[in-house]
Design a protein around this motif. Structure first.
Motif, short mmCIF file in Angstrom:
data_model
loop_
_atom_site.label_atom_id
_atom_site.label_comp_id
_atom_site.label_asym_id
_atom_site.label_seq_id
_atom_site.Cartn_x
_atom_site.Cartn_y
_atom_site.Cartn_z
N ARG A 65 0.94 -4.67 2.60
CA ARG A 65 0.40 -6.25 3.08
C ARG A 65 -0.62 -6.16 4.16
N ARG A 66 -0.60 -4.99 4.98
CA ARG A 66 -1.66 -4.55 5.70
C ARG A 66 -2.49 -3.13 5.51
N ILE A 67 -3.75 -3.33 5.22
CA ILE A 67 -4.42 -2.15 5.08
C ILE A 67 -5.51 -1.82 5.94
N LEU A 68 -5.65 -0.40 6.26
CA LEU A 68 -6.61 0.05 7.37
C LEU A 68 -7.68 0.84 6.27
N GLU A 69 -8.87 0.58 6.44
CA GLU A 69 -9.87 1.30 5.52
C GLU A 69 -10.73 1.99 6.69
N ILE A 70 -11.08 3.17 6.82
CA ILE A 70 -11.86 3.75 7.53
C ILE A 70 -13.33 4.49 7.02
N GLY A 71 -14.26 3.50 7.05
CA GLY A 71 -15.77 3.64 6.33
C GLY A 71 -15.81 2.54 5.46
N THR A 72 -16.47 1.43 5.74
CA THR A 72 -16.58 0.34 4.68
C THR A 72 -17.85 0.37 4.13
N LEU A 73 -19.09 1.07 4.34
CA LEU A 73 -20.08 0.89 3.71
C LEU A 73 -20.69 -0.28 3.33
N GLY A 74 -20.94 -0.77 2.05
CA GLY A 74 -21.16 -2.28 1.72
C GLY A 74 -20.03 -3.26 1.17
N GLY A 75 -18.90 -2.77 1.45
CA GLY A 75 -17.49 -3.52 1.18
C GLY A 75 -16.98 -3.44 -0.31
N TYR A 76 -17.59 -2.68 -1.17
CA TYR A 76 -17.20 -2.55 -2.57
C TYR A 76 -15.79 -2.27 -2.65
N LEU A 77 -15.29 -1.22 -1.93
CA LEU A 77 -13.82 -0.70 -2.21
C LEU A 77 -13.07 -1.55 -1.28
#
Length: 230
Positions: A65-77
């Motif tokens: 329900r809550r996700i943390l992403e470290i490293g976005t680049l252009g948002g594909y993932l």
């Protein structure tokens, strides 16, 4: 993902294409994201479509329900992960480069996910420290794909922002076999080896790593869950 050195086996890419055709199909939002990234001059280092779907499924399996992403680049993932969230879910993504972050925000909005994704700009180490101080956890899933030199510190932060049961996934941990070289002077390999040492010695983590080959050549993911097995 990671800069590539070795020439890939053409069959790896062909198999990825077969899997994508049979199990994923066309995805206009993700195709538009890749096109926007290329037009904006972003490096072509996103996960492959089959890897994006795999990580999306991991998030669903974890009931995130809550996700943390470290490293976005252009948002594909980011888009792949955010699609796994319920309508009231939230994803926080950290991106060092302001230009990359702006491109990602536009891609996320075009995919209809701006209501559940926040992209924060700046050095991840500082941002994570602020999040820990503000008690922003717990996150159910943490995906790490930023500078490899600080990978161990990112896992420490994920532990501080997680809970028993949190899933932690780290990309680019094989580096075309470079992780085997203890004498390497490449700071990315040094950082990745330190990451393995940390995770292997951390009693709060149950972990493994898997090698991958395909359109993105040879690399791998580290997979961990906070808390010992029941």
């Amino acid at each position: 993902m990671v800069e590539r050195v070795a020439v890939p086996d053409p069959a790896w890419t062909a198999v990825d294409g077969y899997i994508g055709d049979k199990l994923i199909g066309d995805d206009p939002a993700l195709a538009a994201t890749l096109a926007a990234n290329a037009a904006a001059g972003l490096p072509d280092i996103d996960v492959s479509p089959v890897q994006g779907r795999m990580l999306h499924l991991f998030a669903r399996m974890a009931g995130a329900r809550r996700i943390l992403e470290i490293g976005t680049l252009g948002g594909y993932l980011t888009i792949c992960l955010a699609r796994a969230l319920p309508a009231d879910g939230a994803l926080v993504s950290l991106e060092l480069d302001p230009h990359h972050a702006d491109v990602a925000r536009a891609n996320i909005a075009a995919a209809g996910l701006a209501d559940r994704v926040e992209v924060r700009t700046g050095a991840a180490i500082g941002a994570l420290g602020a999040m820990i101080a503000a008690d922003e956890g717990p996150f159910d899933l943490v995906f790490i794909d930023a500078d490899k030199e600080n990978g161990a510190d990112y896992v420490r932060a994920a532990l501080a922002l997680g809970r028993p049961g949190t899933t932690i996934i780290v990309d680019n941990v094989v580096r075309e076999g470079g992780v085997l070289d203890p004498a390497s002077d490449d700071p990315r390999i040094i950082g990745t080896r330190a990451l393995f040492d940390l995770v292997g010695a951390e009693p709060r983590l149950s972990a493994t790593a898997v090698q991958t080959v395909g359109a993105k050549k040879w690399d791998g993911f580290l997979l961990a869950v906070v808390g010992p097995p029941a």
